[in-house]
Design a protein around this motif. Structure first.
Motif, PDB file in Angstrom:
ATOM      1  N   ALA A  83      74.132  40.792  48.831  1.00  0.00           N
ATOM      2  CA  ALA A  83      73.035  40.803  47.861  1.00  0.00           C
ATOM      3  C   ALA A  83      73.543  41.104  46.457  1.00  0.00           C
ATOM      4  O   ALA A  83      73.052  40.544  45.468  1.00  0.00           O
ATOM      5  CB  ALA A  83      71.981  41.825  48.281  1.00  0.00           C
ATOM      6  N   ARG A 137      75.245  37.997  45.036  1.00  0.00           N
ATOM      7  CA  ARG A 137      74.229  37.034  44.618  1.00  0.00           C
ATOM      8  C   ARG A 137      73.561  37.482  43.313  1.00  0.00           C
ATOM      9  O   ARG A 137      73.273  36.667  42.433  1.00  0.00           O
ATOM     10  CB  ARG A 137      73.155  36.856  45.694  1.00  0.00           C
ATOM     11  CG  ARG A 137      73.622  36.156  46.953  1.00  0.00           C
ATOM     12  CD  ARG A 137      72.436  35.585  47.739  1.00  0.00           C
ATOM     13  NE  ARG A 137      71.368  36.552  47.940  1.00  0.00           N
ATOM     14  CZ  ARG A 137      71.258  37.381  48.969  1.00  0.00           C
ATOM     15  NH1 ARG A 137      72.208  37.385  49.906  1.00  0.00           N
ATOM     16  NH2 ARG A 137      70.231  38.218  49.073  1.00  0.00           N
ATOM     17  N   THR A 169      73.682  35.283  40.023  1.00  0.00           N
ATOM     18  CA  THR A 169      72.383  34.812  39.545  1.00  0.00           C
ATOM     19  C   THR A 169      72.144  35.225  38.101  1.00  0.00           C
ATOM     20  O   THR A 169      71.661  34.435  37.276  1.00  0.00           O
ATOM     21  CB  THR A 169      71.270  35.361  40.449  1.00  0.00           C
ATOM     22  OG1 THR A 169      71.438  34.827  41.760  1.00  0.00           O
ATOM     23  CG2 THR A 169      69.905  34.984  39.916  1.00  0.00           C
ATOM     24  N   ASN A 210      67.846  32.048  45.673  1.00  0.00           N
ATOM     25  CA  ASN A 210      67.887  33.269  44.876  1.00  0.00           C
ATOM     26  C   ASN A 210      67.905  32.944  43.382  1.00  0.00           C
ATOM     27  O   ASN A 210      67.195  33.548  42.571  1.00  0.00           O
ATOM     28  CB  ASN A 210      69.116  34.081  45.260  1.00  0.00           C
ATOM     29  CG  ASN A 210      69.037  35.523  44.808  1.00  0.00           C
ATOM     30  OD1 ASN A 210      68.318  36.335  45.396  1.00  0.00           O
ATOM     31  ND2 ASN A 210      69.772  35.853  43.754  1.00  0.00           N
ATOM     32  N   ARG A 224      64.855  33.460  40.072  1.00  0.00           N
ATOM     33  CA  ARG A 224      65.075  34.189  38.819  1.00  0.00           C
ATOM     34  C   ARG A 224      64.852  33.283  37.605  1.00  0.00           C
ATOM     35  O   ARG A 224      64.213  33.682  36.625  1.00  0.00           O
ATOM     36  CB  ARG A 224      66.502  34.744  38.794  1.00  0.00           C
ATOM     37  CG  ARG A 224      66.687  36.019  39.610  1.00  0.00           C
ATOM     38  CD  ARG A 224      66.096  37.240  38.889  1.00  0.00           C
ATOM     39  NE  ARG A 224      66.773  37.461  37.611  1.00  0.00           N
ATOM     40  CZ  ARG A 224      67.896  38.175  37.479  1.00  0.00           C
ATOM     41  NH1 ARG A 224      68.459  38.744  38.546  1.00  0.00           N
ATOM     42  NH2 ARG A 224      68.450  38.346  36.292  1.00  0.00           N
TER      43      ARG A 224
END
Length: 594
Positions: free
Chosen positions: A78, A81, A85, A134, A138
């Motif tokens: 996580a 990512r 991101t 993901n 965003r």
């Protein structure tokens, strides 16, 4: 007909290419009403590689269970990512006008995703989609209508099994390893059936209205810089198939590693197919021949070129179709697959491609227009490169099959055959490189090297020498390649390959193009075909079997009395059971007798 969308495709280290030119490009795009796509293969650049020292879990695990920072990332982390991101989001929001963003994974055929314990169900497609979901979540917080492509390409061409696409994810299908000798939905092509099945399974998972196909009809890198293969039937059937599936957009990558010698016919054809999928694309080809070259008869050139390059493109039995082109990893393919492609290459080079070349040369001779002759000269340049490339592929492939036969059967004739194909491959490689140098092919055209055949030949020589050292009655230099340059008459070069089976001489014209022209000019008006006759006579081998010799062209076809012009093709003279010095004496005596 008009262009609706311009896709700016770039990659690392040119990741900021569009952003740096945006102020100049955007007014021009808006003036023409063009939508914009931006991006390329730079997903991994948003996670700095040096972070593996402090955060190894952010990076993928290879098949050995090691954390490595070579490709992509660990999509199950996580925190990895989140960092990727955040960096990608900052980059993308600087281009709010883009109708579609591309943040693609690393451009490799496979092996770039993670082998995490307990995550075996997550295919490469699932891992990529996990990252894209993901990211689009965003980006849409700042750009509510943003769309991000899911690139179905290489090992992600097959649909995900676990992950489902989030809103804003557009399906972007890029079947680069398909067979371009057949339409994608051709039931007779097992390779394309696999790619069509993947497409049809994936489409229902995504919003079909956003789906896009990324084709390679005009990708000169895929086709190794050969003449753009005119594919009217394939493009037409593909367009009908995509139309039936309800796919609204089809693009085509146009790229090259050197300057284009002649316009790409598929770039002329594929928009016509999109406008009218049921159109007969052979009609605009005739129109093209008339308008661009001033010669409607050149539709026959296109017909032969179509047949020949379809044979070159046939990779239907390959397990890894990319092996046929960019990487040429023959080791991963079966004997049957290589033999199939070898037959196709020989058929192409000796049949329709040779006829296409003749048609083009005839058209250039009869053209009365300076403009048309200049345009035809560009096509001739491209055609010459294509013929040499097909021959080089042929010899590399045939040599590989000979080396396999040596290993499997310890066949001494196959050992000599490997050496002959290495000599012929080196000859064609040198011819191709010389042609590139003098043919205005600026840049770096893709010319496959002979390194893997050199390795296999060296392995054979080393292996034989080791055995020979242990068994006294075997010649320790059983396999050898000897240079004939100093022994042959001026203007002729060659090699003799020898082994337990016997010897084979490969002979070719070694004159410079300038000297050859001088000889031809000197022969005008004398009743002699310039220098061609003089050079070819000693080794033309009119009488097959004379003095125990058998003469062939480079494809293994017996001469049977026909003369082979050394200016354009090498001659292969085989002598079973004959030592190399005996073969040379036989060739020399033939020269004296003539």
């Amino acid at each position: 007909m008009r262009l609706n969308r311009m896709a700016f495709h770039y990659t690392w280290p040119a990741r900021d290419w569009y952003i740096n030119r945006r102020a100049d490009l955007l007014p021009l795009l808006r003036k023409r009403g063009l939508e914009t796509e931006t991006g390329g293969h730079f997903l991994s650049t948003f996670l700095p590689r040096n972070l593996i020292k402090t955060h190894p879990a952010w990076f993928r695990m290879n098949q050995k269970g090691e954390r490595v920072n070579d490709y992509n990332l660990n999509p199950f982390s996580a925190r990895a990512r989140a960092m990727l991101t955040s960096n990608a989001e900052d980059f993308l929001v600087r281009m709010p006008e883009a109708s579609l963003f591309h943040v693609w994974a690393d451009d490799i055929e496979g092996g770039g995703w993670s082998h995490e314990p307990g995550k075996q169900r997550y295919t490469p497609s699932d891992q990529a989609l996990l990252v894209y979901n993901n990211l689009i979540g965003r980006v849409r917080q700042k750009l509510p209508h943003a769309k991000l492509s899911f690139l179905a390409y290489h090992d992600t061409v097959f649909p995900p099994q676990v992950e489902k696409p989030a809103p804003g994810i557009a399906f972007f299908y890029a079947p680069r390893e398909r067979c371009y000798a057949h339409a994608l939905d051709d039931p007779g092509c097992a390779l394309n059936q696999k790619y069509a099945e993947a497409l049809e399974k994936a489409l229902p998972m995504f919003n079909r209205a956003d789906a896009e196909v990324f084709e390679y009809y005009t990708d000169e890198i895929l086709f190794e810089n050969m003449t753009d293969p005119p594919l009217p039937d394939v493009i037409s059937r593909d367009a009908q198939y995509y139309h039936r599936l309800g796919i609204p957009a089809v693009g085509s990558l146009m790229t090259n590693t050197s300057n284009f010698q002649t316009p790409q016919t598929n770039l002329f054809l594929y928009p016509k197919a999109l406008w009218n999928p049921s159109a007969d694309l052979w009609k605009p080809l005739k129109e093209y021949a008339t308008l661009y070259w001033g010669d409607p008869a050149l539709i026959e050139y296109f017909r032969e070129l179509n047949l020949g390059l379809k044979d070159v493109l046939k990779v239907c039995p390959y397990e890894h179709p990319g092996d046929a082109w960019d990487s040429m990893k023959f080791e991963r393919e079966s004997d049957g697959a290589l033999e199939f492609r070898l037959r196709c290459l020989e058929q192409a080079a000796t049949g329709p491609l040779a006829k296409a070349n003749d048609s083009l040369n005839d058209a250039a001779r009869r053209s009365q227009s300076v403009t048309y002759r200049e345009r035809l000269a560009g096509e001739q340049n491209s055609m010459n490169f294509t013929l040499r490339q097909a021959k080089l592929f042929y010899h590399l492939l045939k040599g590989t099959l000979f080396s396999r036969r040596v290993k499997a059967l310890h066949d001494p004739q196959a050992g000599v055959g490997l050496g002959v194909e290495l000599v012929l491959a080196r000859y064609q490689w040198a011819q191709q490189k010389a042609f590139v140098a003098r043919g205005n092919l600026k840049g770096e055209p893709l010319v496959p090297g002979t390194e893997h055949l050199v390795r296999r030949w060296n392995e054979l020589v080393t292996e034989t020498s080791q055995i020979s050292a242990e068994v006294m009655d075997i010649d320790p230099e059983e396999y050898a390649i000897d240079d004939l340059s100093e022994q042959l008459q001026k203007g002729v070069g060659g090699r003799i390959v020898s082994g337990a089976w016997g010897s084979v001489a490969v002979i070719w014209d070694d004159l410079s193009s300038t000297r050859r022209l001088e000889i031809r000019q000197a022969g005008k008006g004398t009743g002699v075909r310039g220098g061609d006759e003089e050079i070819a006579r000693p080794y033309a081998a009119r009488e097959t079997g004379r003095e125990g010799l058998s003469s062939f062209d480079e494809f293994g076809r017996p001469l049977r009395g026909r003369r082979l012009d050394l200016n354009s093709e090498p001659v292969v003279v085989k002598a079973q059971g004959m030592r190399p010095d005996e073969l040379f004496d036989a060739l020399d005596s033939r020269r004296r007798a003539d």
